[in-house]
Design a protein around this motif. Structure first.
Motif, PDB file in Angstrom:
ATOM      1  N   LEU A   1       0.826  -1.206   0.000  1.00 28.08           N
ATOM      2  CA  LEU A   1       0.000   0.000   0.000  1.00 28.08           C
ATOM      3  C   LEU A   1       0.860   1.256   0.000  1.00 28.08           C
ATOM      4  O   LEU A   1       0.579   2.219  -0.718  1.00 28.08           O
ATOM      5  CB  LEU A   1      -0.921   0.001   1.228  1.00 28.08           C
ATOM      6  CG  LEU A   1      -2.126  -0.934   1.183  1.00 28.08           C
ATOM      7  CD1 LEU A   1      -2.783  -1.008   2.557  1.00 28.08           C
ATOM      8  CD2 LEU A   1      -3.137  -0.463   0.145  1.00 28.08           C
ATOM      9  N   ARG A   2       1.906   1.239   0.807  1.00 25.50           N
ATOM     10  CA  ARG A   2       2.794   2.403   0.881  1.00 25.50           C
ATOM     11  C   ARG A   2       3.507   2.620  -0.451  1.00 25.50           C
ATOM     12  O   ARG A   2       3.702   3.763  -0.880  1.00 25.50           O
ATOM     13  CB  ARG A   2       3.829   2.191   1.992  1.00 25.50           C
ATOM     14  CG  ARG A   2       4.713   3.405   2.255  1.00 25.50           C
ATOM     15  CD  ARG A   2       3.948   4.499   2.961  1.00 25.50           C
ATOM     16  NE  ARG A   2       4.795   5.663   3.189  1.00 25.50           N
ATOM     17  CZ  ARG A   2       4.906   6.694   2.359  1.00 25.50           C
ATOM     18  NH1 ARG A   2       4.193   6.732   1.239  1.00 25.50           N
ATOM     19  NH2 ARG A   2       5.690   7.704   2.643  1.00 25.50           N
ATOM     20  N   SER A   3       3.876   1.544  -1.117  1.00 26.98           N
ATOM     21  CA  SER A   3       4.609   1.665  -2.380  1.00 26.98           C
ATOM     22  C   SER A   3       3.753   2.300  -3.470  1.00 26.98           C
ATOM     23  O   SER A   3       4.271   2.971  -4.367  1.00 26.98           O
ATOM     24  CB  SER A   3       5.109   0.293  -2.838  1.00 26.98           C
ATOM     25  OG  SER A   3       4.036  -0.535  -3.237  1.00 26.98           O
ATOM     26  N   ARG A   4       2.444   2.098  -3.400  1.00 32.26           N
ATOM     27  CA  ARG A   4       1.551   2.651  -4.416  1.00 32.26           C
ATOM     28  C   ARG A   4       1.461   4.170  -4.349  1.00 32.26           C
ATOM     29  O   ARG A   4       0.986   4.809  -5.291  1.00 32.26           O
ATOM     30  CB  ARG A   4       0.153   2.054  -4.263  1.00 32.26           C
ATOM     31  CG  ARG A   4       0.087   0.558  -4.543  1.00 32.26           C
ATOM     32  CD  ARG A   4      -1.291   0.016  -4.261  1.00 32.26           C
ATOM     33  NE  ARG A   4      -1.293  -1.445  -4.190  1.00 32.26           N
ATOM     34  CZ  ARG A   4      -2.333  -2.161  -3.800  1.00 32.26           C
ATOM     35  NH1 ARG A   4      -3.460  -1.555  -3.452  1.00 32.26           N
ATOM     36  NH2 ARG A   4      -2.246  -3.477  -3.746  1.00 32.26           N
ATOM     37  N   GLU A   5       1.907   4.743  -3.239  1.00 32.45           N
ATOM     38  CA  GLU A   5       1.897   6.193  -3.107  1.00 32.45           C
ATOM     39  C   GLU A   5       3.013   6.833  -3.932  1.00 32.45           C
ATOM     40  O   GLU A   5       3.010   8.038  -4.159  1.00 32.45           O
ATOM     41  CB  GLU A   5       2.044   6.589  -1.635  1.00 32.45           C
ATOM     42  CG  GLU A   5       0.903   6.085  -0.754  1.00 32.45           C
ATOM     43  CD  GLU A   5       1.136   6.394   0.710  1.00 32.45           C
ATOM     44  OE1 GLU A   5       1.939   7.310   0.998  1.00 32.45           O
ATOM     45  OE2 GLU A   5       0.541   5.728   1.567  1.00 32.45           O
TER      46      GLU A   5
END
Length: 256
Positions: free
Chosen positions: A43-47
């Motif tokens: 999820l963090r990487s998608r930012e």
């Protein structure tokens, strides 16, 4: 004249009457959070729209390659520290100037600083106060403060020294106050994390379920990230299970 009262060390403070922060996650929620850590990283990487897969790759590299390198006492060089900084900035707040500062360090300085810091941690074994002396060694490099140093040192001593992420530190706001990127704050944070690890392990039913500071940081990070993305429901399907509140604290879900 009465003798001065002896000051408690960080190790003694972590064993004494250090209160658990208000609304701190319980063992069940933390266990679920630790299991969902890969989801939080995803999820963090998608930012990061420019390089959405970089954090996932760097996280795997740290857990596998860099950890193996450190635990086998191989030297940590400037390329390693640059990648570690990229991971830290991708996982947390983006501060591109720190990458430039890391790159400006002479290779010899990086090798000396990382070697001395990791040697200090290895020699400390279970002594938190001795392990914390490694901050001085690690912070000799430009661009490296307490938080970045902790990202390195936790790989040598995961049971003792946690990575100081904003997500994990925010759970201690009621006891430690506002997050500060200083050695003094990190020492208090590390002692608080060690205290929570010991409380968790005191109630653990088997050695397979034992916690360390690295695991606890990942669990807290996961809970924070899942809440941010409105995905805290994947931490458990029980409607009575605690979920993360709007301020990062925990609250009971209402029965629907």
């Amino acid at each position: 004249m009465p003798p001065r009262k002896k000051q408690k060390t960080a190790s003694e403070s972590s064993d004494s009457a250090q209160d658990t922060p208000k609304d701190f996650p319980d063992a069940a929620l933390l266990t679920s959070g630790l299991k969902q850590y890969p989801d939080a990283i995803s999820l963090r990487s998608r930012e990061h729209t420019k390089a959405p897969d970089e954090l996932i790759s760097l996280d795997k590299w740290i857990l596998d390659d860099l950890t193996t390198k450190i635990t086998s006492s191989q030297p940590v060089n400037k390329a390693d520290m640059t990648s570690l900084m990229k991971w830290k900035l991708s996982r947390g707040k983006s501060r591109p100037t720190l990458l430039a500062l890391i790159a400006s360090n002479p290779e010899a300085l990086v090798l000396r600083s990382t070697t001395d810091a990791l040697k200090t941690v290895r020699g400390a074994k279970d002594d938190l106060d001795r392990a914390l002396l490694a901050l001085t060694n690690a912070c000799q490099m430009k661009g490296v403060g307490a938080a970045t140093a902790s990202a390195l040192l936790t790989l040598q001593s995961p049971h003792l020294l946690p990575f100081m992420s904003d997500e994990a530190a925010s759970f201690f706001a009621s006891t430690l106050g506002q997050i500060k990127y200083t050695d003094a704050f990190y020492k208090k944070f590390a002692a608080a994390m060690v205290a929570e690890v010991r409380r968790l392990n005191a109630s653990s039913e088997s050695d397979a379920e034992l916690w360390d500071s690295m695991k606890l940081e990942r669990a807290l990070f996961t809970i924070s990230i899942l809440k941010k993305h409105g995905q805290e429901h994947i931490l458990g399907s029980d409607t009575n299970a605690p979920s993360v509140g709007t301020s990062g604290s925990l609250k009971r879900r209402r029965d629907s």
